[in-house]
Scaffold this motif. Structure first.
Motif, mmCIF file in Angstrom:
data_model
loop_
_atom_site.group_PDB
_atom_site.id
_atom_site.type_symbol
_atom_site.label_atom_id
_atom_site.label_comp_id
_atom_site.label_asym_id
_atom_site.label_seq_id
_atom_site.Cartn_x
_atom_site.Cartn_y
_atom_site.Cartn_z
ATOM 1 N N LEU A 1 -44.075 -3.108 -8.459
ATOM 2 C CA LEU A 1 -44.170 -3.792 -7.166
ATOM 3 C C LEU A 1 -44.476 -5.270 -7.366
ATOM 4 O O LEU A 1 -43.933 -6.135 -6.654
ATOM 5 C CB LEU A 1 -45.247 -3.127 -6.297
ATOM 6 N N ILE A 2 -45.329 -5.591 -8.335
ATOM 7 C CA ILE A 2 -45.618 -6.995 -8.642
ATOM 8 C C ILE A 2 -44.359 -7.689 -9.163
ATOM 9 O O ILE A 2 -44.018 -8.801 -8.740
ATOM 10 C CB ILE A 2 -46.759 -7.104 -9.677
ATOM 11 N N LEU A 3 -43.648 -7.019 -10.070
ATOM 12 C CA LEU A 3 -42.417 -7.584 -10.622
ATOM 13 C C LEU A 3 -41.383 -7.823 -9.523
ATOM 14 O O LEU A 3 -40.703 -8.860 -9.512
ATOM 15 C CB LEU A 3 -41.849 -6.639 -11.683
ATOM 16 N N SER A 4 -41.268 -6.895 -8.591
ATOM 17 C CA SER A 4 -40.306 -7.039 -7.495
ATOM 18 C C SER A 4 -40.661 -8.221 -6.595
ATOM 19 O O SER A 4 -39.779 -8.967 -6.146
ATOM 20 C CB SER A 4 -40.256 -5.749 -6.675
ATOM 21 N N ASN A 5 -41.948 -8.401 -6.319
ATOM 22 C CA ASN A 5 -42.368 -9.537 -5.498
ATOM 23 C C ASN A 5 -42.128 -10.863 -6.221
ATOM 24 O O ASN A 5 -41.746 -11.860 -5.595
ATOM 25 C CB ASN A 5 -43.848 -9.401 -5.137
ATOM 26 N N LEU A 6 -42.345 -10.880 -7.535
ATOM 27 C CA LEU A 6 -42.048 -12.090 -8.306
ATOM 28 C C LEU A 6 -40.556 -12.407 -8.252
ATOM 29 O O LEU A 6 -40.156 -13.565 -8.090
ATOM 30 C CB LEU A 6 -42.501 -11.905 -9.755
ATOM 31 N N TYR A 7 -39.734 -11.367 -8.366
ATOM 32 C CA TYR A 7 -38.282 -11.581 -8.311
ATOM 33 C C TYR A 7 -37.846 -12.100 -6.940
ATOM 34 O O TYR A 7 -36.936 -12.939 -6.844
ATOM 35 C CB TYR A 7 -37.558 -10.276 -8.624
ATOM 36 N N ALA A 8 -38.509 -11.637 -5.889
ATOM 37 C CA ALA A 8 -38.161 -12.096 -4.541
ATOM 38 C C ALA A 8 -38.358 -13.599 -4.390
ATOM 39 O O ALA A 8 -37.667 -14.247 -3.597
ATOM 40 C CB ALA A 8 -39.005 -11.344 -3.507
ATOM 41 N N MET B 1 -38.379 -15.746 -7.258
ATOM 42 C CA MET B 1 -37.775 -16.468 -8.375
ATOM 43 C C MET B 1 -36.287 -16.177 -8.548
ATOM 44 O O MET B 1 -35.566 -16.951 -9.185
ATOM 45 C CB MET B 1 -38.514 -16.131 -9.672
ATOM 46 N N ALA B 2 -35.826 -15.043 -8.007
ATOM 47 C CA ALA B 2 -34.405 -14.664 -8.070
ATOM 48 C C ALA B 2 -33.899 -14.543 -9.509
ATOM 49 O O ALA B 2 -32.702 -14.714 -9.764
ATOM 50 C CB ALA B 2 -33.545 -15.648 -7.282
ATOM 51 N N ASN B 3 -34.785 -14.264 -10.455
ATOM 52 C CA ASN B 3 -34.387 -14.065 -11.847
ATOM 53 C C ASN B 3 -35.413 -13.133 -12.488
ATOM 54 O O ASN B 3 -36.591 -13.488 -12.601
ATOM 55 C CB ASN B 3 -34.336 -15.398 -12.596
ATOM 56 N N PHE C 1 -37.408 -14.502 -15.660
ATOM 57 C CA PHE C 1 -38.582 -15.324 -15.379
ATOM 58 C C PHE C 1 -39.695 -14.486 -14.762
ATOM 59 O O PHE C 1 -40.884 -14.727 -15.005
ATOM 60 C CB PHE C 1 -38.216 -16.484 -14.451
ATOM 61 N N ALA C 2 -39.329 -13.488 -13.948
ATOM 62 C CA ALA C 2 -40.339 -12.596 -13.371
ATOM 63 C C ALA C 2 -41.072 -11.819 -14.466
ATOM 64 O O ALA C 2 -42.291 -11.618 -14.388
ATOM 65 C CB ALA C 2 -39.677 -11.631 -12.382
ATOM 66 N N ILE C 3 -40.332 -11.380 -15.495
ATOM 67 C CA ILE C 3 -40.958 -10.684 -16.630
ATOM 68 C C ILE C 3 -41.939 -11.602 -17.345
ATOM 69 O O ILE C 3 -43.046 -11.195 -17.726
ATOM 70 C CB ILE C 3 -39.871 -10.183 -17.603
ATOM 71 N N ALA D 1 -28.765 -7.377 -14.697
ATOM 72 C CA ALA D 1 -29.499 -8.548 -14.217
ATOM 73 C C ALA D 1 -29.464 -9.629 -15.295
ATOM 74 O O ALA D 1 -29.921 -9.400 -16.412
ATOM 75 C CB ALA D 1 -30.944 -8.179 -13.886
ATOM 76 N N PRO D 2 -28.933 -10.827 -15.007
ATOM 77 C CA PRO D 2 -28.835 -11.874 -16.029
ATOM 78 C C PRO D 2 -30.156 -12.613 -16.207
ATOM 79 O O PRO D 2 -31.032 -12.590 -15.336
ATOM 80 C CB PRO D 2 -27.767 -12.808 -15.457
ATOM 81 N N PHE D 3 -30.281 -13.280 -17.347
ATOM 82 C CA PHE D 3 -31.431 -14.139 -17.609
ATOM 83 C C PHE D 3 -30.946 -15.571 -17.820
ATOM 84 O O PHE D 3 -30.703 -16.293 -16.869
ATOM 85 C CB PHE D 3 -32.220 -13.625 -18.809
ATOM 86 N N LEU D 4 -30.751 -15.971 -19.052
ATOM 87 C CA LEU D 4 -30.248 -17.303 -19.372
ATOM 88 C C LEU D 4 -29.238 -17.211 -20.507
ATOM 89 O O LEU D 4 -29.282 -16.299 -21.327
ATOM 90 C CB LEU D 4 -31.394 -18.236 -19.800
ATOM 91 N N PHE D 5 -28.349 -18.179 -20.549
ATOM 92 C CA PHE D 5 -27.422 -18.360 -21.660
ATOM 93 C C PHE D 5 -26.641 -17.081 -21.935
ATOM 94 O O PHE D 5 -25.883 -16.632 -21.100
ATOM 95 C CB PHE D 5 -28.175 -18.860 -22.898
ATOM 96 N N TRP D 6 -26.833 -16.486 -23.137
ATOM 97 C CA TRP D 6 -26.012 -15.353 -23.548
ATOM 98 C C TRP D 6 -26.529 -14.014 -23.041
ATOM 99 O O TRP D 6 -25.873 -12.995 -23.213
ATOM 100 C CB TRP D 6 -25.917 -15.316 -25.083
ATOM 101 N N ILE D 7 -27.698 -13.994 -22.415
ATOM 102 C CA ILE D 7 -28.256 -12.731 -21.900
ATOM 103 C C ILE D 7 -27.745 -12.518 -20.473
ATOM 104 O O ILE D 7 -28.234 -13.111 -19.509
ATOM 105 C CB ILE D 7 -29.801 -12.749 -21.918
#
Length: 518
Positions: free
Chosen positions: A319-326, A328-330, A333-335, A426-432
């Motif tokens: 639930l914390i991770l989901s709220n962070l994603y809401a 940050m949209a990534n 970065f939420a992780i 779910a993408p992160f950055l660059f090649w991920i």
């Protein structure tokens, strides 16, 4: 004591991760067959099919669903999710398999010879005859009605398809009290996507009226009387298809063989309404449909079973991770932010662990003297060491216990990053480009291995040469384990290691006034 326990902890966790990886790569090959139930009569599964060309279909599209129905028989031939794609990033995930000899989703009638198809007379759209072959669901939804006859007896099957969402309401009108059976279709809820990681069950599942989720693992057929089940369906790691039957007078059958599963609802005479849902195993969707469905996401895995504490922690952290994603949209970065939050939360325990390690290191000269003095008397040596600990007010387990307390949290995070559909593609950055898949270039695992080496060098050294060799070899072992793990999980481990390195350096350098171990 901590340095003695740390290799053991690492080896145990590494061994279980190895088992986890082993089962994940081998479980797709075969399923265990229950004694005496290895062969299921094809009569139980197969239903005679009419000549049903797949090019004569009506396709109905909403924001979240794309459903195909045969204009010849009225059966459901596909249940696709346009917002979720297969590994090729082009083909929508399909939760309804098509296989020769198996009828699609819809109504059949039961007689002494088995299940027989009904004759489709007409199809209506919102009360008027259907003419279009492809249409979009309007904001208010639509009703698709299949009008059948069986030996002159009518039956009507209505699908109420919403503009958004994955839940379709079903209504069956049976005025002449035919022995009707509703079929969601072969393996409804299953996908062709190969599970790469984990030991999650894939196949038939059901929820009891008491709210407990159960996995149907045996290759056999089983019937459930009305009122026993709340829902029944099939699941994969990321997707699920199920029928909601709570409080309905329906008889539920589950049939499973080595490769497929089949679900039947024996309908009562007269009219009956229920719903069928096929979509992703998103936490919010599952909880709103039925709280018991949340357990289809394996939040509680630990070692060789499910642990309630780990499941509770995983749901809370998710639930914390989901709220962070809401915000940050990534998810990458939420992780990172969630890892930082957990690290700060456990900072006091980590400090106690480092203090105990430092105190034990300071005692090493005196311990060596005792070892030399009582080298031939192990019992006397242990008594002398315990007296020394008591005199200096040092708990020999002080460095180990804070780490053990954190293990359920680490495992809970592992389950979140490995099992939730939210991180799929779910993408992160660059090649991920997909945090649920391994790093294609193995850059993250290599970085993680480097951080583990640095962390090992900063840890106070042990006088035991064997333990020292184990600790130096451990980064290599863990890097090997993580080569094929989801990149989201490896990202968490990298960030956690980097924060640990900073905390170790600051604590040992400035609080305890020592230099990093060499």
């Amino acid at each position: 004591m901590f340095k003695r326990m740390l290799p053991l902890i690492a080896i145990v966790l590494g061994f279980n991760f190895l088992l986890y990886y082993y089962f994940s790569t081998h479980k797709q090959e075969s399923r265990p067959v229950a004694p005496g139930n290895g062969i299921i009569s094809s009569k139980l599964i197969s239903v005679p099919m009419v000549n049903d060309p797949e090019d004569d279909l009506v396709v109905i599209s909403s924001r979240d669903l794309k459903l195909s129905f045969s204009r010849k028989s009225g059966t459901t031939t596909s249940w696709s999710l346009p917002r979720y794609l297969e590994a090729d990033r082009k083909t929508p995930v399909n939760l309804l398999r098509s296989k020769p000899g198996y009828v699609g989703g819809g109504l059949v009638v039961r007689d002494k010879n088995g299940l027989l198809p009904l004759t489709l007379e007409s199809i209506f759209l919102n009360g008027t005859p259907l003419t279009a072959q492809s249409l979009s669901v309007p904001p208010g939804g639509l009703v698709l009605s299949m009008h059948y006859l069986y030996n002159g007896h009518p039956a009507i099957l209505d699908y109420n398809i919403p503009a958004t969402g994955y839940r379709v309401s079903v209504h069956v009108s049976n005025p002449d009290k035919l022995p009707l059976v509703f079929l969601p279709g072969l393996d409804f809820g299953m996908t062709d996507e190969v599970q790469s990681y984990g030991t999650e069950f894939q196949g038939p599942i059901y929820g009891t009226a008491a709210g407990k989720m159960n996995e149907f693992k045996k290759d056999q057929a089983e019937s459930f009387a009305p009122g026993l089940l709340s829902w029944v369906g099939n699941e994969t790691k990321y997707f699920i298809g199920f029928l909601s039957v709570s409080g309905l007078p329906v008889n539920t059958e589950i049939i499973k063989d080595k490769t497929s599963s089949f679900i039947r609802l024996g309908l009562p005479p007269g009219d009956v309404s229920f719903s069928m849902t096929g979509g992703p195993k998103r936490y919010s969707l599952l909880k709103n449909a039925d709280p018991g469905l949340v357990d289809t996401v394996d939040f509680g895995w630990f070692l060789f079973g499910r642990i309630y504490l780990v499941s509770f922690l995983a749901k809370f952290l998710f639930l914390i991770l989901s709220n962070l994603y809401a915000h940050m949209a990534n998810y990458g970065f939420a992780i990172i932010i969630l890892t930082l939050f957990i690290k700060l939360l456990f900072s006091p325990l980590t400090y106690l662990s480092y203090r105990s390690m430092f105190q034990m290191q300071q005692l090493q000269p005196e311990i060596k003297k005792l070892q030399a003095k009582f080298k031939d008397d192990r019992q006397q040596l242990n008594a002398a060491m315990m007296e020394l600990y008591k005199e200096r007010r040092i708990n020999p387990l002080g460095g180990c216990l804070p780490v053990l307390v954190q293990i359920p949290v680490f495992v809970a995070l592992y389950n979140i990053l490995n099992n939730t559909v939210e991180l799929r593609q779910a993408p992160f950055l660059f090649w991920i480009h997909d945090l649920s898949q391994k790093d294609p270039y193995y850059i993250f695992p290599i970085i993680m291995g480097i951080t583990m080496i640095i962390q090992t060098r900063l840890t106070p050294s042990t006088p035991d040469p064997m333990q020292k060799r184990i600790m130096m070899f451990m980064p290599v072992v863990m890097t090997f384990f993580f080569l094929n793990f989801p990149s989201g999980l490896v990202l968490y481990w990298i960030v956690n290691n980097m924060l640990t390195i900073g905390q170790q350096y600051f604590t040992m350098r400035y609080l305890f006034k020592t230099s990093p171990a060499r």
